[in-house]
Design a protein around this motif. Structure first.
Motif, PDB file in Angstrom:
ATOM      1  N   HIS A  44       0.846  -1.183   0.000  1.00 57.92           N
ATOM      2  CA  HIS A  44       0.000   0.000   0.000  1.00 57.92           C
ATOM      3  C   HIS A  44       0.887   1.240   0.000  1.00 57.92           C
ATOM      4  O   HIS A  44       1.916   1.281   0.685  1.00 57.92           O
ATOM      5  N   ASP A  48       2.215  -0.135   5.120  1.00 61.18           N
ATOM      6  CA  ASP A  48       2.069  -1.564   4.873  1.00 61.18           C
ATOM      7  C   ASP A  48       3.245  -2.292   5.510  1.00 61.18           C
ATOM      8  O   ASP A  48       4.224  -1.665   5.959  1.00 61.18           O
ATOM      9  N   GLN A 217      -9.971   0.987   3.407  1.00 59.11           N
ATOM     10  CA  GLN A 217      -9.165   0.230   2.445  1.00 59.11           C
ATOM     11  C   GLN A 217      -8.163   1.114   1.711  1.00 59.11           C
ATOM     12  O   GLN A 217      -6.996   0.743   1.551  1.00 59.11           O
ATOM     13  N   ARG A 220      -6.024   3.708   4.643  1.00 59.79           N
ATOM     14  CA  ARG A 220      -5.407   3.067   5.812  1.00 59.79           C
ATOM     15  C   ARG A 220      -5.305   4.032   7.007  1.00 59.79           C
ATOM     16  O   ARG A 220      -4.226   4.224   7.564  1.00 59.79           O
ATOM     17  N   LYS A 250      -6.194  -8.936  11.053  1.00 58.59           N
ATOM     18  CA  LYS A 250      -5.576  -8.831   9.719  1.00 58.59           C
ATOM     19  C   LYS A 250      -6.087  -9.950   8.811  1.00 58.59           C
ATOM     20  O   LYS A 250      -6.233 -11.099   9.238  1.00 58.59           O
ATOM     21  N   GLY A 251      -6.333  -9.587   7.563  1.00 54.49           N
ATOM     22  CA  GLY A 251      -6.784 -10.571   6.590  1.00 54.49           C
ATOM     23  C   GLY A 251      -8.285 -10.675   6.478  1.00 54.49           C
ATOM     24  O   GLY A 251      -8.794 -11.227   5.502  1.00 54.49           O
ATOM     25  N   HIS A 252      -9.013 -10.168   7.475  1.00 52.16           N
ATOM     26  CA  HIS A 252     -10.468 -10.220   7.383  1.00 52.16           C
ATOM     27  C   HIS A 252     -10.971  -9.146   6.418  1.00 52.16           C
ATOM     28  O   HIS A 252     -10.475  -8.022   6.409  1.00 52.16           O
ATOM     29  N   THR A 253     -11.952  -9.509   5.643  1.00 55.16           N
ATOM     30  CA  THR A 253     -12.495  -8.590   4.638  1.00 55.16           C
ATOM     31  C   THR A 253     -14.012  -8.512   4.768  1.00 55.16           C
ATOM     32  O   THR A 253     -14.637  -9.354   5.415  1.00 55.16           O
ATOM     33  N   GLU A 268     -10.715  -4.555   2.238  1.00 54.18           N
ATOM     34  CA  GLU A 268      -9.834  -4.850   3.365  1.00 54.18           C
ATOM     35  C   GLU A 268     -10.065  -3.777   4.425  1.00 54.18           C
ATOM     36  O   GLU A 268      -9.853  -2.597   4.175  1.00 54.18           O
TER      37      GLU A 268
END
Length: 516
Positions: A44, A48, A217, A220, A250-253, A268
């Motif tokens: 990003h 990131d 997303q 950030r 982290k990783g959940h959308t 994200e």
């Protein structure tokens, strides 16, 4: 065509974007090129983390003109054009910047990033602050304008704020939830966080799901929300709850569908969020809650109007940015070394671990105090979770048996649990508690109804993990009745303190404000 053959020019040839170049490649070369490009690290453009390149902080230079960014990697600043840093620029993988439609960064963060990058390009290096200076400046700014009777909360808020600059490193990041009555400093605390956190938003008071998804997303940010309560009747209620539930891991959308094209949209939503409220939130289990208090000293009210103009905030943001560029490897190491304790484990450990890691790096002398606060908080939250209370009651019932296995119908178990927790009205929550505990050896339907055969060894192991005492123990007996010392109803929980035992019902436990 000559460029494809020239030894120098072909090094810079983007064959996949050139109709002549791609046409000249064999099928094997096309596949090799596709594999090579799949190895590019996509990051990003604002913040990131990737193990191959570390923590990345960036700022767009000319967002409305030519695409140029400054990126901080490995204690150096890079000017990036057209979104790519090639591996011959000092990194093993090629780095590609992700596309972001609504890229936005706060003025304070942008100014401090530009100052740091200018210093690097003028002097060839950046002057980094000491870890102690970063922490003390941050705590000083917080305590100057916000008051709490327990000074450990200054450390908590400082670690949470500094941690926003490191949050992509962590697998979890808790929502900070100042909660309390009016005029106890909830909004003041959010305003302070707005001055010192990574890329803060404004203090959002009217939430809309679509804007929430895209902002998190693409930009950030540290998302700051100032509300009284969430209204379940609002059409955006479930969107907001989904974002906050998913956005702590982290990783959940969150997936939605474009109404015009029908294509799925995946957002994200992981990132730091702080929500001030007067009521408990539907996702309190994923928050670290601070019960705010009225300041006894009127000086806090007198200087409140100076808060936004205080020049100390720019200095703190500059220190935090430089600290993130310099000390992120230490934060990664500390995070990997933090271990659960007997009182802090499971979900609560996951949410406190990032703050403990930041504390270990920047304020090691305050680590034990913050850990003690985390353990106290975890115990309190355990009592406030209704299903957890039922699970503990089930264990309390079953630990009274010495046989290797215990056979009991769901109806019998529910009646015994009701003796301990009068608010339990149906068998449904008891059945859920039993299944969550994984203590069933066998189940079957009998003439008396659903029957369980429980593994007593597993029951005792679970009870030991949760500090649940034997059901026949005098200090925690289900058979002996106690009255709640607050409301007079039948008590279900005993809190043990240095001054003795305190029997409370389930409702009053949630309102308990003293130490356990």
């Amino acid at each position: 065509m000559f460029g494809c053959e020239d030894e120098l020019l072909k090094m810079f040839c983007e064959k996949t974007k050139c109709p002549f170049g791609i046409a000249k490649l064999s099928q094997v070369d096309v596949l090799k090129l596709a594999l090579r490009e799949s190895e590019n690290v996509r990051i990003h453009p604002l913040i990131d983390f990737h193990p191959a390149v570390g923590l990345v902080l960036g700022v767009p230079l000319f967002p409305r003109g030519e695409k140029q960014n400054v990126l901080f990697l490995a204690e150096k600043a890079f000017i990036v054009k057209n979104g790519e840093i090639e591996k011959r620029s000092a990194f093993a993988p090629n780095i590609t910047l992700k596309e972001a439609k609504w890229l936005d960064i706060s003025k304070n963060c942008k100014v401090q990033m530009l100052i740091s990058s200018l210093e690097f390009f003028e002097k060839g290096e950046i002057k980094f602050p000491s870890k102690k200076e970063v922490f003390e400046k941050t705590v000083g700014g917080i305590s100057k304008y916000w008051w709490h009777s327990d000074e450990r909360y200054y450390t908590l808020v400082a670690c949470w704020a500094v941690g926003t600059y490191f949050h992509p490193i962590f697998n979890y990041y808790p929502i900070l939830n100042p909660q309390g009555e009016r005029e106890t400093g909830k909004t003041t605390l959010l305003t302070i966080l707005q001055q010192i956190c990574w890329n803060p938003t404004g203090l959002e008071a009217s939430l809309r799901g679509a804007g929430l998804f895209r902002t998190i997303q693409d930009s950030r940010p540290t998302y700051l929300i100032d509300i009284t309560k969430l209204n379940p009747k609002s059409k955006d209620y479930y969107d907001i709850v989904d974002v906050c539930e998913a956005g702590t891991e982290k990783g959940h959308t969150v997936k939605r569908v474009n109404k015009e094209t029908g294509e799925p949209l995946v957002f994200e939503v992981f990132g730091p969020k702080a929500i001030a409220s007067r009521h408990e939130l539907p996702f309190t289990a994923k928050c670290i809650r601070i019960i705010t208090e009225k300041a006894p000293n009127k000086d806090y009210g007198r200087i409140r109007h100076l808060l936004e103009q205080d020049p100390v905030w720019g200095e703190i943001v500059g220190l935090c940015i430089r600290a993130a560029v310099k000390y992120w490897p230490e934060a990664v190491k500390a995070y990997n070394e933090i271990q659960p304790t007997e009182k802090l484990y499971g979900r609560m450990f996951n949410y406190w671990a990032p703050l403990l890691a930041v504390c270990k790096v920047f304020a090691p002398d305050s680590f034990d105090e913050l850990l003690a606060l985390a353990e106290e908080y975890a115990q309190t939250q355990t009592f406030e979770d209704m299903l957890t209370e039922v699970e503990s009651a089930v264990l309390m019932v079953l630990t009274a048996f010495e046989e290797p296995t215990v056979k009991m119908t769901l109806k019998e178990l529910t009646e015994k649990v009701k003796q301990a927790i009068p608010w339990v009205s149906t068998w449904h929550i008891v059945k859920s508690a039993v299944e969550n505990l994984h203590i069933i050896k066998k189940r079957y339907q009998s003439p008396q109804g659903l029957t369980f055969v429980f593994n007593t060894e597993l029951v005792k192991m679970k009870a030991k993990e949760r500090f649940v005492e034997n059901g026949e123990n005098d200090s925690c007996s289900l058979k002996e009745e106690h009255a709640c010392e607050k409301c007079g109803k039948k008590a279900s929980t005993v809190l043990v303190r240095a001054d003795g035992e305190h029997w409370l019902c389930g409702k009053c436990v949630a309102e308990w404000e003293g130490p356990l």
